[in-house]
Design a protein around this motif. Structure first.
Motif, short mmCIF file in Angstrom:
data_model
loop_
_atom_site.label_atom_id
_atom_site.label_comp_id
_atom_site.label_asym_id
_atom_site.label_seq_id
_atom_site.Cartn_x
_atom_site.Cartn_y
_atom_site.Cartn_z
N GLU A 114 -24.23 -24.66 15.71
CA GLU A 114 -23.64 -25.85 16.32
C GLU A 114 -24.05 -27.12 15.58
N LEU A 115 -25.25 -27.11 15.00
CA LEU A 115 -25.71 -28.27 14.24
C LEU A 115 -25.03 -28.37 12.88
N GLN A 116 -24.85 -27.20 12.21
CA GLN A 116 -24.38 -27.21 10.83
C GLN A 116 -22.93 -26.77 10.69
N GLY A 117 -22.59 -25.66 11.33
CA GLY A 117 -21.20 -25.24 11.41
C GLY A 117 -20.60 -24.63 10.17
N ASP A 118 -21.41 -24.23 9.18
CA ASP A 118 -20.83 -23.64 7.97
C ASP A 118 -21.00 -22.13 7.99
N LEU A 119 -20.54 -21.46 6.90
CA LEU A 119 -20.54 -20.01 6.86
C LEU A 119 -21.95 -19.44 6.92
N GLN A 120 -22.91 -20.10 6.26
CA GLN A 120 -24.28 -19.59 6.25
C GLN A 120 -24.79 -19.41 7.69
N SER A 124 -11.18 -20.51 2.53
CA SER A 124 -10.34 -19.94 1.47
C SER A 124 -11.12 -19.94 0.17
N GLY A 125 -10.48 -19.43 -0.89
CA GLY A 125 -11.14 -19.41 -2.19
C GLY A 125 -12.38 -18.54 -2.17
N ASP A 126 -13.39 -18.92 -2.93
CA ASP A 126 -14.62 -18.13 -3.01
C ASP A 126 -15.32 -18.05 -1.66
N GLN A 127 -15.27 -19.13 -0.88
CA GLN A 127 -15.88 -19.07 0.45
C GLN A 127 -15.09 -18.14 1.37
N GLY A 128 -13.78 -18.06 1.15
CA GLY A 128 -12.98 -17.12 1.91
C GLY A 128 -13.38 -15.68 1.62
N VAL A 129 -13.72 -15.39 0.36
CA VAL A 129 -14.22 -14.06 0.00
C VAL A 129 -15.52 -13.77 0.74
N ASP A 130 -16.43 -14.72 0.72
CA ASP A 130 -17.72 -14.52 1.39
C ASP A 130 -17.53 -14.30 2.89
N ALA A 131 -16.62 -15.05 3.49
CA ALA A 131 -16.35 -14.88 4.92
C ALA A 131 -15.78 -13.49 5.20
N GLU A 132 -14.91 -12.99 4.31
CA GLU A 132 -14.32 -11.66 4.51
C GLU A 132 -15.39 -10.57 4.43
N GLN A 174 -8.59 -5.18 1.12
CA GLN A 174 -7.64 -4.73 0.11
C GLN A 174 -6.68 -5.84 -0.29
N ILE A 175 -6.30 -6.68 0.68
CA ILE A 175 -5.42 -7.81 0.37
C ILE A 175 -6.09 -8.73 -0.65
N TRP A 176 -7.37 -8.99 -0.42
CA TRP A 176 -8.11 -9.82 -1.38
C TRP A 176 -8.22 -9.13 -2.74
N LEU A 177 -8.45 -7.80 -2.70
CA LEU A 177 -8.60 -7.07 -3.96
C LEU A 177 -7.29 -7.01 -4.75
N ASP A 178 -6.18 -7.05 -4.06
CA ASP A 178 -4.91 -7.08 -4.78
C ASP A 178 -4.80 -8.36 -5.62
N GLU A 179 -5.41 -9.45 -5.12
CA GLU A 179 -5.41 -10.71 -5.87
C GLU A 179 -6.53 -10.74 -6.91
N LEU A 195 -16.08 -8.16 -3.72
CA LEU A 195 -15.10 -7.50 -2.86
C LEU A 195 -15.18 -5.99 -2.99
N LEU A 196 -15.31 -5.48 -4.20
CA LEU A 196 -15.44 -4.04 -4.40
C LEU A 196 -16.68 -3.50 -3.68
N ASN A 197 -17.79 -4.21 -3.81
CA ASN A 197 -19.02 -3.77 -3.15
C ASN A 197 -18.86 -3.82 -1.64
N SER A 198 -18.17 -4.87 -1.14
CA SER A 198 -18.00 -4.99 0.30
C SER A 198 -17.18 -3.82 0.86
N GLN A 199 -16.14 -3.41 0.13
CA GLN A 199 -15.33 -2.28 0.60
C GLN A 199 -16.14 -0.98 0.57
N CYS A 200 -16.95 -0.84 -0.49
CA CYS A 200 -17.82 0.34 -0.59
C CYS A 200 -18.83 0.35 0.55
N TRP A 201 -19.45 -0.81 0.80
CA TRP A 201 -20.47 -0.92 1.85
C TRP A 201 -19.87 -0.71 3.23
#
Length: 913
Positions: A727-733, A761-769, A790-795, A802-808
């Motif tokens: 609530e104080l910071q509000g970011d992905l971390q 979106s962008g690189d932060q969107g990857v991290d959020a996914e 997989q949608i992200w990996l298509d791009e 992303l590959l590691n996240s799908q494996c994990w």
């Protein structure tokens, strides 16, 4: 006509016509010019001992910033040496000329000593015109003259004038100098500027430059100063250096300045009674001038060149370099020591050798004493000089002795210093282990100028301030933090002793089970990379700075290592390379290591022809920078709680001392809390985090306290802290920290919605996914996570994250693991066999009941990252399932690294047998 006559110094501004000698410059294009400065005309006339500078300058005001800057015009002059005359102050607007002087605009006269913070006064006055009614698009034109007759030069004239060069933008620009043909003026241009031809015009010699001149050729930063000097012209009525020397020498004669029994004579007698050694006498006299006479430059009434008398200097206890030098000179000669005043350039002494003979080529004065055939260069404005450092030669390059018969330039010859400017003795205690902060005690002895810089801090009474000074000073030498310190000054020795206790961090790197520590010292981390690649630079020498001498002693108590300790690199070194003298001796014995080394260098030039050889010599020395290698050291996760707590007791005591110094600083409580976490005292850490948050509610501290709450099993408190941090910071971390705790609390849908609502979106969107996918199984949405990845990996088909996240994701949720093998293999290949990706594939292999392949990946991952808790935990599970009791150690060590890992893997359906 008034300004063409000898000027009389005055404190009033004259409003007169342009002097008749001024040669008008075409100004028809001012209004049309788009340059910031449409017109710049500087003309200098040398006549009858007076130097008059005429300046006509126009400014285009095409920005609000320019309007603000030019809202007040300030013109300065020295009333004891000349006058200020204003000829024009106009606004050009839409083809019309607004004459501000005709409208009655007059300045406020201010006495502003702009250099007062540097202990310098010159009596300058400033005429400040508040310009009314300026508008965007206006052109402001200011024309003025200042005259100067220097009392000390007895009718001689001089000037050093910059020559404006590109990329400065000027519409129409000129620099013009003129003097009567009958006056033998000598001139020279310095820097990368073409030498103009002079001509005669109506009985006056004339020099002319169109401005700006071409941009000077770039020079290497390490070139001697004569190569880097900015374009300028130096001009004077002096025939040579001998005439400069002779003309100034009379002001520094010492005959009949002292009378028996006067104050200075008593000081001389005191010194003579204390010692018969002339070097010691010189050192004592210099100490008196440095320490008991404060610096103050009084440039008024000719004081820029004329010194005040030694009696005034001693009575007032202040003076500039001239006054201090004359006082010192008087004392030395009274003691029978051969000495003379010399002029030097403290900023770029190397350029003096190519300068025109004028007093303005110098900005400083010192005393040259000769004792037993040895020259001593004594600077009364320096500080901390004692007999041990009196032989050090300052970096002035060239000097001009002031003698009645005149003298030429002499080189300020260098010699290697006998005493170190800084001596450092440090004891490192690494016995707590390679993963722990390193305790140290340090003593730093500073001599001469180095010591004088900390002299004031030696009188500091507030302990917190002393610790702060020590921390700042040691930041680049040792790093880390200081928790106790003292600073003392030895007035007789002219030395400061800074003693400190503290700790440093991250002293070891790791390479396949070996801990590596790069040894510090005066002889390491050197490089020598003079760039002479450009053809125009190939003959330019390299300038060695200095003088500086550093001596260090490092004593180590080494950490325990199961496989032995090895020293690599050059242990013994005694060599000079690139103008630097290196000495090193290292001794490794059992659990101790000792390093004694030193480095020193003095001002010198290395010819371009020698640079290749010196590069090779320095590379050879740098390649031998010593390293300590400890094979198979004990790691903190291999140690039981009692042992770790015992090893960290002195570290926590150090943090406690900081809290005792300043208990209202949240950072100190945070620091002790992190040490208590390392010591596995989570309750104590929570107490410290409580106090830190009470003082300063910081989201990072809240997450750290949440981790500590999780470690003691208070998951509700951990969730509350993570929520507050988000609530104080509000970011992905912070959303990640909160989301994982929500999921483990049975609120996975809320966690997934939280991540989606960030809308990244962008690189932060990857991290959020990646975060969303790891949480997905808690909400039975793993198939959706797989498709989203997989949608992200298509791009981004080769994105390792992303590959590691799908494996994990496949591994932790046991989802389509057979299909995941291909993506896991791709992740390993793209990541370069990183430890984290090998761990992910190991889990996928485990889910496929291919335990041997899983173990191979886990062993490879742990060889790269022995402290990877997830790999230790999974290896423990597999070992226990196979009846290997070593699995218990793996699980225990994994939980020492990450107390939450068992709960985390239980959420994946993985529990030990």
């Amino acid at each position: 006509m008034i300004l063409a006559a000898p000027a009389l110094a005055g404190e009033d501004v004259g409003f007169v016509e342009t002097p008749a000698w001024v040669e008008p410059l075409y100004d028809g294009g001012i209004a049309e010019s788009r340059d910031n400065v449409p017109l710049y005309d500087r003309q200098i006339r040398f006549e009858d001992g007076v130097v008059t500078r005429y300046t006509d300058i126009a400014y285009r005001l095409d920005t609000t910033q320019a309007l603000q800057q030019m809202g007040t015009i300030q013109l300065s002059w020295l009333p004891d040496k000349g006058d200020l005359a204003v000829h024009r102050l106009e606004i050009l607007r839409d083809g019309a000329v607004i004459d501000l002087l005709a409208q009655g605009l007059r300045p406020e006269i201010l006495r502003r000593e702009r250099e007062l913070e540097r202990r310098s006064v010159n009596g300058a006055l400033t005429a400040a015109f508040a310009v009314p009614g300026l508008e965007l698009g206006d052109v402001l034109r200011v024309t003025s003259s200042t005259s100067l007759r220097d009392q000390a030069l007895a009718g001689a004239m001089q000037a050093a004038e910059p020559i404006l060069a590109e990329p400065t933008k000027i519409g129409t620009g000129r620099l013009r100098l003129s003097w009567p043909d009958t006056v033998p003026m000598q001139w020279k241009t310095l820097g990368d500027v073409k030498q103009p031809e002079s001509w005669s015009e109506d009985g006056f010699a004339v020099l002319d430059f169109n401005l700006p001149v071409p941009e000077p050729k770039a020079m290497p930063e390490d070139a001697p100063g004569r190569f880097t000097i900015a374009p300028q012209i130096q001009i004077g009525s002096f025939a040579d250096w001998a005439e400069v020397s002779q003309s100034m020498s009379g002001f520094y004669a010492t005959e009949n300045l002292l009378e028996p029994g006067d104050a200075i004579s008593r000081e001389v007698a005191r010194i003579e009674a204390a010692t018969s050694d002339p070097v010691e006498r010189a050192a004592m006299a210099l100490r008196m001038v440095q320490d008991e006479v404060t610096y103050l430059l009084n440039g008024m009434d000719g004081g820029n060149y004329l010194p005040q008398s030694p009696h005034d200097t001693w009575a007032n206890r202040y003076g500039d370099c001239k006054a201090k030098s004359l006082l010192l000179l008087t004392m030395l000669r009274a003691m029978g020591i051969e000495a003379e005043a010399v002029l030097v350039d403290s900023d770029n002494g190397d350029a003096v050798a190519i300068s025109q003979p004028i007093p303005g080529a110098f900005d400083h004065m010192i005393v040259r004493a000769t004792i037993a055939g040895e020259d001593y260069w004594l600077d009364g404005t320096s500080a901390g000089t004692r007999v041990a450092t009196i032989d050090e030669v300052p970096d002035f390059g060239w000097a001009l002795p002031l003698r009645p018969e005149g003298a030429g330039l002499i080189e300020v010859e260098q010699r290697w210093p006998e005493s170190a400017d800084r001596t450092m003795r440090v004891t490192y205690d690494m016995s707590a282990g390679v993963d722990m902060p390193v305790l140290y005690s340090a003593e730093i002895e500073l001599r001469g100028v180095m010591g004088a810089r900390l002299r004031a801090q030696a009188a500091e009474q507030e302990q917190f301030a002393v610790v702060g000074v020590a921390t700042n000073y040691l930041e680049d030498l040792i790093g880390g933090l200081v928790y106790d310190a003292t600073i003392s000054y030895d007035d007789d020795a002219g030395t400061v002793l800074l003693a400190a206790e503290g700790m440093t961090f991250d002293q070891f790197g790791f390479e396949r089970g070996t801990a590596i520590h790069r040894l510090p010292g005066a002889t390491v981390n050197w490089d020598f990379k003079p760039n002479r690649a450009r053809s125009a630079w190939r003959d330019i020498p390299y300038r060695v700075r200095g003088p500086l001498a550093i001596k260090q002693q490092w004593d180590y108590r080494l950490p325990p290592g199961g496989g032995g300790t090895q020293l690599t690199g050059i242990a013994d070194l005694d060599e000079t390379a690139a103008g630097v003298r290196f000495k090193r001796a290292i001794r490794l014995s059992g659990e101790t290591l000792a390093i004694a080394d030193s480095a020193s260098y003095i001002p010198a030039e290395i010819p371009a022809s020698d640079l290749g050889e010196q590069r090779r010599a320095m590379r050879r020395i740098a390649s031998g920078d010593p390293m300590l290698r400890i094979a198979d050291p004990y790691r903190y996760w291999e140690l039981d709680d009692k042992t770790v707590a015992k090893q960290l007791e002195p570290h926590i005591a150090g943090a406690t001392r900081l809290i005792e110094l300043k208990g209202d600083l949240a950072a100190f409580h945070n620091f002790r809390a992190t040490l208590r976490v390392l010591a596995r005292d989570f309750e104590g850490a929570i107490s410290d985090f409580d106090r830190a948050i009470e003082l300063e509610t910081d989201p990072e501290t809240l997450v750290l306290r949440a981790d500590a709450y999780d470690a003691v099993g208070d998951h509700d408190a951990a969730l509350a802290d993570a929520q507050m941090a988000f609530e104080l910071q509000g970011d992905l971390q912070y959303a990640t920290a909160y989301g994982f705790r929500l999921a483990r609390a049975g609120r996975a849908e809320e966690a997934l919605e939280l991540i989606d609502q960030l809308g990244l979106s962008g690189d932060q969107g990857v991290d959020a996914e990646v975060v969303w996918s790891e949480i997905s199984g808690h909400a039975d949405r793993t198939a959706e996570a797989w498709d989203r990845l997989q949608i992200w990996l298509d791009e981004r088909p080769d994105e390792a994250v992303l590959l590691n996240s799908q494996c994990w994701t496949a591994g932790i949720w046991n989802f389509q693991v057979e299909l995941a093998e291909e993506v896991c293999n791709r992740a390993v290949a793209v990541s370069g066999n990183s430890a984290g990706v090998l761990d992910s594939r190991a889990l996928a292999f485990y889910r496929m009941n291919r335990k041997e392949e899983a173990m191979a990946d886990l062993d490879a991952a742990l060889a790269k990252e022995p402290g990877q808790a997830s790999s230790l935990y999974l290896r423990g599970l597999i070992r226990l399932e196979g009846g290997d009791r070593r699995g218990r150690d793996d699980l225990l060590q994994a939980q020492r690294i990450n107390p939450e890992i068992a709960r985390r893997y239980e959420g994946y359906g993985l529990t030990p047998d």
